[in-house]
Structure formats: structure tokens, C-alpha cells
Design a protein around this motif. Structure first.
Motif, PDB file in Angstrom:
ATOM      1  N   GLN A 304     -73.738  52.376  74.819  1.00 51.33           N
ATOM      2  CA  GLN A 304     -73.778  53.195  73.602  1.00 51.33           C
ATOM      3  C   GLN A 304     -72.388  53.716  73.239  1.00 51.33           C
ATOM      4  N   CYS A 305     -71.623  54.089  74.243  1.00 52.89           N
ATOM      5  CA  CYS A 305     -70.253  54.555  74.021  1.00 52.89           C
ATOM      6  C   CYS A 305     -69.410  53.427  73.423  1.00 52.89           C
ATOM      7  N   MET A 306     -69.531  52.240  74.006  1.00 55.01           N
ATOM      8  CA  MET A 306     -68.787  51.090  73.492  1.00 55.01           C
ATOM      9  C   MET A 306     -69.206  50.754  72.070  1.00 55.01           C
ATOM     10  N   THR A 349     -69.104  39.562  70.417  1.00 54.48           N
ATOM     11  CA  THR A 349     -69.486  39.223  71.792  1.00 54.48           C
ATOM     12  C   THR A 349     -69.651  40.484  72.639  1.00 54.48           C
ATOM     13  N   CYS A 350     -68.799  41.468  72.405  1.00 50.47           N
ATOM     14  CA  CYS A 350     -68.848  42.706  73.190  1.00 50.47           C
ATOM     15  C   CYS A 350     -69.991  43.628  72.776  1.00 50.47           C
ATOM     16  N   TYR A 351     -70.366  43.619  71.511  1.00 47.02           N
ATOM     17  CA  TYR A 351     -71.320  44.597  71.013  1.00 47.02           C
ATOM     18  C   TYR A 351     -72.630  44.564  71.812  1.00 47.02           C
ATOM     19  N   ASN A 352     -73.001  45.729  72.298  1.00 43.32           N
ATOM     20  CA  ASN A 352     -74.250  45.918  73.056  1.00 43.32           C
ATOM     21  C   ASN A 352     -74.326  45.023  74.293  1.00 43.32           C
ATOM     22  N   ASN A 353     -73.179  44.659  74.825  1.00 44.67           N
ATOM     23  CA  ASN A 353     -73.104  43.718  75.946  1.00 44.67           C
ATOM     24  C   ASN A 353     -72.690  44.458  77.222  1.00 44.67           C
ATOM     25  N   SER A 398     -82.310  50.116  67.728  1.00 45.66           N
ATOM     26  CA  SER A 398     -82.793  51.202  66.868  1.00 45.66           C
ATOM     27  C   SER A 398     -82.535  52.560  67.494  1.00 45.66           C
ATOM     28  N   THR A 399     -82.403  52.590  68.837  1.00 45.01           N
ATOM     29  CA  THR A 399     -82.196  53.859  69.549  1.00 45.01           C
ATOM     30  C   THR A 399     -80.719  54.191  69.739  1.00 45.01           C
ATOM     31  N   ASP A 400     -79.839  53.315  69.289  1.00 49.35           N
ATOM     32  CA  ASP A 400     -78.404  53.547  69.487  1.00 49.35           C
ATOM     33  C   ASP A 400     -77.941  54.723  68.626  1.00 49.35           C
ATOM     34  N   PRO A 401     -77.232  55.689  69.200  1.00 55.76           N
ATOM     35  CA  PRO A 401     -76.798  56.870  68.439  1.00 55.76           C
ATOM     36  C   PRO A 401     -75.919  56.525  67.232  1.00 55.76           C
ATOM     37  N   SER A 402     -75.236  55.389  67.294  1.00 55.28           N
ATOM     38  CA  SER A 402     -74.331  55.003  66.206  1.00 55.28           C
ATOM     39  C   SER A 402     -74.946  53.995  65.246  1.00 55.28           C
TER      40      SER A 402
END
Length: 464
Positions: A304-306, A349-353, A398-402
Motif C-alpha cells: 500500500q505504501c508503494m 510491473t511494480c504496482y501492487n507487486n 478496492s481496499t487500497d488507501p490510494s
């Protein structure tokens, strides 16, 4: 923890790090307990925070060939160039300190090639001073502050560095001579950027990257200034319109997008080497210490931070598209566009990984080659950007704060990537055509390596 502002080389070097050619970026990397193993696998040291490192992947792309599938590559340096002995030595240093970037420079047109070569070497020398931890602050700070003035002092050199690239300091008179041989319009740009970068390096020798504002400022010093300097050189060469060099906000965004992408992707490597470039204002929302993001029990918070930082980086994409849309010269367009499409592919590639916190993440070699061959005009780049932001959009939890902010920035990128509201898609290629393109890319890649080697041999020959 103090943030080491390995500036200059940051953009050139780290930007290049986006590509598939990083020896340290293979598959599932080691965990935090394997720091020595990871460090030994890195072919190039993390430049400053890394001008030189940022552009590393450019060396893998057939810059000249990418502009036209039918146009043969022409070696930029040949006996007909009749280079002076000192300029030949500068190209030798360029090959020694960044062979991959040397290949990119050789694809630039006209006198711009020499100006960017000297620009690189000056910033490499500046960065070598900043990066050398054996130089005490009492010595280092005045050098960084005054480095731009040494460009006009024919005999200035520094013999006390223990860095691997110390030759650019020990033989700085050769570099400064060729700097003074450049047209004054190029000299003014290089000296100005060198001065501002030196001041920024001093500021971040002891300063932490706390807020997102600090993050932008740090990235400005190590990459944005390089983007601004390059843009001013493009305009000074008259290969590009004056607006390219005058619009510093857009040029800064070009650098920030690349720098942030690498900082995000290189979380684990930076942790292993004792560096922290993620703003504490962000990671403090999720963990007490930045190193805690790598703990298995914190993996959901880490992701989530990333994702929040990736969302921050994506805000630069509209500026990137506007900047690229202004470029007219094909060699300059390739030089600028390929790192940007590599960056968006890397962020997708990095997103949510979770792998970012477990090992090294990279894009596939075939994917990189396709991007290199495709990113030759603004419509193609828009299509590529659209493709990868859609890939990110499909992965937004859907639960990601961002999540709301991520969707909003993607909507703005979509609006710039869709001509007249129509969906942009990259033209489908037949299997035969794709095979030809891949073969051409492979041959071009091999050819650039040969040209780079031949250039170095030519430089040696010219000196004897």
C-alpha cells in the motif's frame, strides 16, 4: 539516516537502470539477509542517487535504429571526425565510466553529441567527489560548492579520490579543456547546472527525505536538473525549439519521473546498502521504520505504501507527454522517449507487486526491445502510456488507501493519450513482421556493442 545525494550520475546512471540489462535485476532476488550477495551481483555502483545510474538502460537500446526500421546505424565516431587528442580521451573516459550511455550519446546528431558527452563527464566528476566517503566533509563541501568554477581553471585536478571513476578527477584538465572548447552557449548551461547540483548535493549530505516536498526537491537535484540541463542543450543546438529549454517545469518532470521510478523499484537494494530515499511522511503511515516494510508480516502495508508512491510518480506523466510532443529531432526524441516508456512499464510491473520487497523487479527483455522499437513518435508513446496505465488500473485494489487518487491520475493520463476520444491501440503486427523486428533489434543491439568497442579501440589508436 542521512540521505546521500549522489546526484549527477543519478539521472544518467539510474535512469538507465530501468532497463533489462541490469545484472542485479534477475528473477527472485535474495532477501535482506543476503545483502552481500546482492551487492556483489551489481555490475555498476549506485551512482549518486544517480544520474549515471538512471539512464543505464538506454545503452541497451538501438537508439539510431529505433528511429527507423529501415535506416542503418551509422557509427557516430569515425576517423573522419578528426577528433582532437583531448576529445578522444574524453570519449575514452565516457566509455570507461558508462559504456552504455556512450552508445546513446553517439546516436545524437551534430555538435550536440560532444556537448552531452562533456556534460556527462563533468557531472560524473562532481558525483565522484560527492560519492567518495573517504573524503571528509571539510574538504568535500567546498569542492562541491565551487566545482563549477574549476571548469575555467585549466590546471585544477583532484588526486585524493578512492572511487573507481577517479580518473575523471585526476585528469579533469582534459575534460575542462574540452568544456572550454564548446560554444559558450553550451558552457553556460553545463556550468549553471553543475553549480546548482553541487549546492543541492551539499544540502542533502546530512538532510533526510522527510516530506513529499523533500522528495521532489531531492529528485530535482539529482535528476530534474539533469533533465533541465539536457533540455537547454537541445535548444542551444537548435535541433529543438527554444521552448524545450525554457520550460523548466516540464524538463524537471522528465527527470523526476525517472528518478522516482528507480527509487520505488530499488527499495530492497537501497535498504541493503544503507540508503533510504522513500519520504518518511509516506512510509510513517504504514510502519515505524522504513526497514519494517521488508518484514513478511508487513507485506500488505508495504504494498500500500508503494502504491501511494507510484501514484505520486504517475502525476508526472502528463508533463512527460507534453514535453515529448514538442520534440522534432528524431535522435533527441529517441534519447528522451525510451527512458520514459521503460519507466511506465517498470511502474506497471511494480504496482501492487509484493516482489519489490522480496527481490529485484524488472521488465522482460523482449518487452524492453519492443518498447525500444515502438517509441519513435509521440502517438506511439501515448499508446504505450495508455497501455500501461490501463494495466495499473486493472490491478488497483478496492481496499487500497490510494485507490481513488490512482484512478484520478490515470483518468488524466487517459485523456491525453486518446486522440479525439478514440481508443489508441498499437497497430497489430503480423508474426512475420514481429519476427523481423525482433531480429533487427537483436542485430542492432549487437551492432551497438560492436560500435562502442570499436569506438574505444579507435580512441586508443588515436592516442598512440
Amino acid at each position: 539516516m542521512p540521505c546521500s545525494c549522489k546526484a549527477a550520475t543519478s539521472f544518467f546512471k539510474r535512469t538507465l537502470a530501468l532497463g533489462p540489462g541490469r545484472p542485479s535485476a534477475g528473477g527472485s532476488g535474495p532477501g535482506l539477509d543476503a545483502g552481500a550477495r546482492l551487492r556483489s551481483s551489481c555490475a555498476a555502483p549506485r551512482a549518486p542517487v544517480q544520474l549515471a545510474r538512471r539512464l543505464r538502460f538506454l545503452g541497451a537500446h538501438p537508439a539510431a535504429a529505433a528511429s527507423s526500421a529501415c535506416a542503418p546505424l551509422t557509427p557516430a565516431l569515425s576517423p573522419q571526425d578528426a577528433l582532437s587528442a583531448s576529445l578522444r580521451r574524453c570519449y575514452l573516459y565516457l566509455n570507461q565510466t558508462s559504456r552504455s550511455f556512450a552508445a546513446v550519446i553517439q546516436a545524437l546528431d551534430g555538435e550536440l553529441r560532444h556537448a552531452v558527452c562533456i556534460f556527462y563527464l563533468v557531472l560524473r566528476a562532481l558525483d565522484t567527489v560527492e560519492d567518495d566517503m573517504t573524503i571528509n566533509l571539510e574538504t568535500k563541501v567546498p569542492i562541491l560548492h565551487n566545482f563549477h568554477s574549476y571548469l575555467y581553471q585549466p590546471d585544477w585536478r583532484f588526486m585524493e579520490s578512492n572511487e573507481k571513476d577517479k580518473q575523471v578527477l585526476e585528469d579533469f584538465p582534459t575534460i575542462s579543456l574540452e568544456f572550454r572548447n564548446l560554444a559558450k552557449v553550451y558552457q553556460d548551461v553545463i556550468a549553471d547546472v553543475c553549480h546548482k547540483m553541487g549546492v543541492g548535493m551539499v544540502e542533502f549530505l546530512e538532510k533526510k527525505v522527510d516530506s513529499e516536498k523533500d522528495w521532489d526537491k531531492y529528485c530535482h537535484y539529482v535528476a530534474g536538473l539533469v533533465g533541465i540541463g539536457l533540455s537547454r542543450l537541445f535548444s542551444a543546438s537548435q535541433l529543438e525549439d527554444a521552448i524545450v529549454g525554457q520550460d523548466m517545469a516540464l524538463a524537471n518532470s522528465m527527470g523526476l519521473f525517472l528518478q522516482k521510478t528507480n527509487i520505488i523499484r530499488d527499495y530492497l537494494e537501497d535498504q541493503l546498502e544503507g540508503r533510504e530515499f522513500w519520504p518518511s511522511e509516506v512510509w510513517n503511515k504504514y510502519v515505524k521504520k522504513m526497514s519494517d516494510l521488508a518484514k513478511p508480516e508487513n507485506i500488505d502495508k508495504a504494498v500500500q505504501c508503494m502504491n501511494e508512491l507510484i501514484t505520486n510518480a504517475l502525476h508526472h506523466v502528463p508533463d512527460v507527454l507534453t514535453y515529448l510532443s514538442r520534440l522534432k529531432n528524431q535522435s533527441v526524441f529517441n534519447f528522451c522517449a525510451i527512458p520514459q516508456v521503460m519507466a511506465i512499464a517498470t511502474l506497471a510491473t511494480c504496482y501492487n507487486n509484493q516482489q519489490v520487497f522480496k527481490g529485484m523487479v524488472k521488465i522482460r527483455k523482449g518487452q524492453a526491445v519492443t518498447l525500444m522499437m515502438d517509441a519513435t513518435n509521440i502517438q506511439a508513446v501515448k499508446a504505450i502510456m495508455y497501455q500501461y496505465v490501463e494495466e495499473i488500473y486493472q490491478k488497483i485494489p478496492s481496499t487500497d488507501p490510494s485507490s481513488c487518487r490512482t484512478q484520478q491520475v490515470i483518468a488524466s493520463i487517459r485523456s491525453m493519450s486518446l486522440p479525439a476520444g478514440a481508443l489508441v491501440s498499437r497497430a497489430p503486427y503480423s508474426r512475420v513482421y514481429l519476427s523481423c523486428i525482433m531480429l533487427l533489434a537483436a542485430l542492432s543491439w549487437q551492432y551497438l556493442s560492436t560500435v562502442s568497442k570499436a569506438t574505444e579501440e579507435y580512441v586508443h589508436t588515436g592516442e598512440n
